[in-house]
Design an enzyme around this catalytic site. Structure first.
Site, short mmCIF file in Angstrom:
data_model
loop_
_atom_site.label_atom_id
_atom_site.label_comp_id
_atom_site.label_asym_id
_atom_site.label_seq_id
_atom_site.Cartn_x
_atom_site.Cartn_y
_atom_site.Cartn_z
N ARG A 1 -8.56 -0.77 4.64
CA ARG A 1 -7.69 0.25 4.06
C ARG A 1 -6.31 -0.32 3.75
NH1 ARG A 1 -6.63 5.03 7.57
NH2 ARG A 1 -5.29 5.29 5.79
N ARG B 1 0.69 14.25 13.61
CA ARG B 1 1.18 14.06 12.24
C ARG B 1 1.16 15.35 11.40
NH1 ARG B 1 -1.02 8.48 9.93
NH2 ARG B 1 0.86 8.69 8.68
N ASP C 1 4.86 0.40 12.16
CA ASP C 1 3.68 -0.27 11.63
C ASP C 1 3.59 -1.75 12.04
OD1 ASP C 1 2.88 2.07 10.45
OD2 ASP C 1 3.55 1.55 8.44
N CYS D 1 -4.50 12.37 13.38
CA CYS D 1 -5.27 11.13 13.25
C CYS D 1 -5.10 10.35 14.53
CB CYS D 1 -4.89 10.36 12.00
SG CYS D 1 -3.42 9.38 12.15
N LYS E 1 0.84 -1.20 0.00
CA LYS E 1 0.00 0.00 0.00
C LYS E 1 0.87 1.26 0.00
CE LYS E 1 -1.71 1.44 4.14
NZ LYS E 1 -1.28 2.82 4.50
N ASN E 2 1.86 1.27 0.90
CA ASN E 2 2.64 2.50 1.06
C ASN E 2 3.66 2.72 -0.05
OD1 ASN E 2 1.11 3.05 3.26
ND2 ASN E 2 2.68 2.53 4.78
N1 EPU Z 1 6.56 14.51 11.05
C1 EPU Z 1 6.61 15.84 11.39
N2 EPU Z 1 6.48 16.77 10.39
C2 EPU Z 1 6.32 16.41 9.08
C3 EPU Z 1 6.26 15.03 8.75
C4 EPU Z 1 6.39 14.11 9.76
O1 EPU Z 1 6.78 16.20 12.54
O2 EPU Z 1 6.23 17.28 8.22
C5 EPU Z 1 6.72 13.51 12.12
C6 EPU Z 1 5.50 12.60 12.30
O3 EPU Z 1 4.52 13.19 13.11
C7 EPU Z 1 6.14 11.37 12.90
C8 EPU Z 1 7.50 11.29 12.19
O4 EPU Z 1 7.73 12.61 11.70
O5 EPU Z 1 6.35 11.58 14.26
C9 EPU Z 1 7.60 10.32 11.04
O6 EPU Z 1 6.43 10.42 10.24
P1 EPU Z 1 6.44 10.17 8.67
O7 EPU Z 1 6.29 11.47 7.98
O8 EPU Z 1 7.61 9.34 8.28
O9 EPU Z 1 5.09 9.34 8.48
P2 EPU Z 1 4.18 9.38 7.20
O10 EPU Z 1 5.02 9.61 6.01
O11 EPU Z 1 3.02 10.27 7.46
C10 EPU Z 1 4.39 6.84 6.61
C11 EPU Z 1 3.43 5.70 6.41
C12 EPU Z 1 2.87 5.28 7.76
C13 EPU Z 1 4.04 4.88 8.67
C14 EPU Z 1 5.03 6.03 8.79
C15 EPU Z 1 6.27 5.69 9.59
C16 EPU Z 1 2.60 6.05 4.19
C17 EPU Z 1 1.47 6.40 3.30
N3 EPU Z 1 2.38 6.09 5.51
O12 EPU Z 1 3.62 7.89 7.19
O13 EPU Z 1 2.04 4.15 7.53
O14 EPU Z 1 3.56 4.53 9.94
O15 EPU Z 1 5.46 6.46 7.46
O16 EPU Z 1 6.92 4.61 9.04
O17 EPU Z 1 3.67 5.69 3.70
C18 EPU Z 1 0.24 2.68 7.93
O18 EPU Z 1 0.48 2.16 6.82
O19 EPU Z 1 -0.55 2.16 8.77
C19 EPU Z 1 0.91 3.92 8.29
C20 EPU Z 1 0.48 4.72 9.27
#
Ligand code: EPU
Length: 418
Positions: A396, A121, A304, A116, A22-23
């Site tokens: 999802r 996030r 995850d 969320c 998915k990701n």
């Molecule tokens: N963060 C910030 N500012 C930003 C972006 C992120 O503070 O601008 C923080 C987040 O709050 C978190 C950390 O940085 O504390 C890392 O978050 P990241 O941005 O890496 O998460 P994401 O890109 O929103 C993806 C996956 C998630 C997975 C996380 C961590 C996708 C679509 N989603 O989320 O997947 O948990 O990386 O590996 O790729 C899931 O599939 O169930 C899922 C939640």
């Protein structure tokens, strides 16, 4: 709304085919925005989130078809630049259209995702990165508005590695003028999969999969056909199921290299894990030892997989400390697991899990995807019946979960809610 009903206690055996990730699929589908033409994706998981991103592309003016795990997307007519609140609130990853929209249409208006269930996030690092590439950013009426006549290369330094942030900025930078360097980039396999696709489209991205990614802007990109990599988190979930039920499961379709941190922890817990290039075999049955885990960006233990591993530790032989260092509220499954008899105490971002040997079935529900998966695992090993509601979270991110588990011998079915 449907529910899942599980009669626990069966030993799972057999082979399971892991679906596309998915990701990995979500950013690759968003990348089709970058240029007009017909893209084809194979091994796309049949999931609600994939439907949502395809719907978003259709809203932007593209054509999208999905059948038999193949998605065909034609972005020739893509001309709108707004991702509505309706879609972004369903799926935060919708924010992945921001970078490619600014690149192709010079502007984007994307609803700001709210917090969320698992944490606040924010997307500040996505936005700061876009500003470094010359985009003007405004936040108004709950929307992010980004505009740039032509993005220009720049140096981006993430405070913490962000997965979708790295993806968004890679997509923004591929056709920017000059060179972009992303430092402290996320290193997840999904980042490499996206970079491979973009490079096949004609981009010049170097060192994706390391902490410093260099992107030389190119002047044109072409549509491509791509195959989605196997889902390492789905794979990890079935691996834990084998360990939990004392069974033996052979998984195909996932790359063992992507799942190394989970394999390592399962072995430390006394579970037998073998693999060749294309399959992984997990065999439980012996005593499960308590081990500590700490979630970290890749190649650390994935957040995850934290909830699923917690279920395994709930029936292990001692005390395990599970530390969540990515999201601030990712223990929402704990209160439900406690209702099934687990002995878990939370202190800040640590969960102390005392193995109790057996869980007992209960009606439960969860408010995020991986927490829901952990409840399915708990149900598989619990005495009597577990009824899981709000399973739209599972839909999802886990393709045909009840069919796959039933194929391995579980007593599991989807039923209409009572
Ligand atoms: N963060 C910030 N500012 C930003 C972006 C992120 O503070 O601008 C923080 C987040 O709050 C978190 C950390 O940085 O504390 C890392 O978050 P990241 O941005 O890496 O998460 P994401 O890109 O929103 C993806 C996956 C998630 C997975 C996380 C961590 C996708 C679509 N989603 O989320 O997947 O948990 O990386 O590996 O790729 C899931 O599939 O169930 C899922 C939640």
């Amino acid at each position: 709304m449907d529910e899942i009903l599980i009669k626990g206690g069966r030993t799972l055996r057999g082979e399971v085919s892991i679906s596309g990730s998915k990701n990995a699929a979500l950013p690759m589908i968003a990348a089709t925005i970058l240029t007009g033409g017909q893209f084809v994706f194979h091994n796309v998981p049949d999931l609600k989130d994939i439907e949502t991103i395809c719907q978003l592309l259709v809203d932007l003016g593209a054509k999208a078809e999905f059948s038999n795990n193949t998605a065909r997307i034609d972005t020739t007519g893509l001309s709108h630049y707004e991702a509505s609140y309706e879609l972004v609130r369903k799926m935060r990853a919708s924010v992945l259209v921001l970078g490619p929209l600014v690149s192709r249409l010079k502007r984007a208006r994307v609803s700001l995702p709210g917090g969320c269930a698992i944490g606040a996030r924010p997307i500040n690092m996505h936005l700061e990165g876009l500003q470094k590439l010359g985009a003007k950013i405004k936040l108004e009426h709950g929307y992010v508005e980004a505009q740039a006549d032509r993005l220009t290369g720049g140096e981006i330094f993430f405070d913490i590695p962000t997965v979708t942030g790295t993806e968004n900025l890679m997509m923004a930078a591929v056709a920017a003028k000059g060179t972009t360097v992303i430092r402290n980039a996320a290193r997840e396999p999904e980042i490499i999969a996206l970079a491979d696709m973009l490079n096949n489209m004609g981009a010049d991205i170097r060192d994706a999969g390391t902490t410093v990614i260099t992107i030389h802007g190119v002047s044109s990109l072409q549509p491509v056909t791509a195959t989605i990599i196997g889902d390492r988190i789905e794979a990890g979930t079935y691996m834990v199921a084998a360990a939990l039920t004392g069974g033996k499961i052979r998984l195909t379709g996932a790359d063992p290299l992507h799942i190394k941190p989970v394999i390592h922890k399962l072995r430390e817990a006394g579970v037998t894990v073998g693999n060749d290039d294309s399959s992984i075999t997990v065999e439980g049955g012996g005593p499960i030892k308590s081990v500590d885990i700490k979630t970290l960006p890749y190649p650390g233990f994935p957040t995850d997989m934290q909830a699923q591993f917690m279920v395994l530790m709930s029936v292990a032989g001692g005390l395990s400390v599970i530390s969540e260092s990515i999201f601030e509220n990712r223990f929402i499954h704990v209160s439900e697991l406690r209702r099934m008899g687990a002995d878990i105490t939370i202190s800040g971002n640590h969960a102390m899990v005392k193995g109790v040997g057996k869980l007992s079935g209960a009606p439960v529900m969860a408010t995020d995807l991986r927490a829901s998966a952990s409840l399915v695992l708990a149900g598989l090993v619990a005495k009597n019946t577990t009824r899981i509601s709000r399973i739209y979270h599972l839909d999802r991110g886990y393709e045909a979960i009840e069919k796959k588990f039933a194929g391995l011998g579980a007593s599991i079915k989807r039923v209409p809610a009572e």
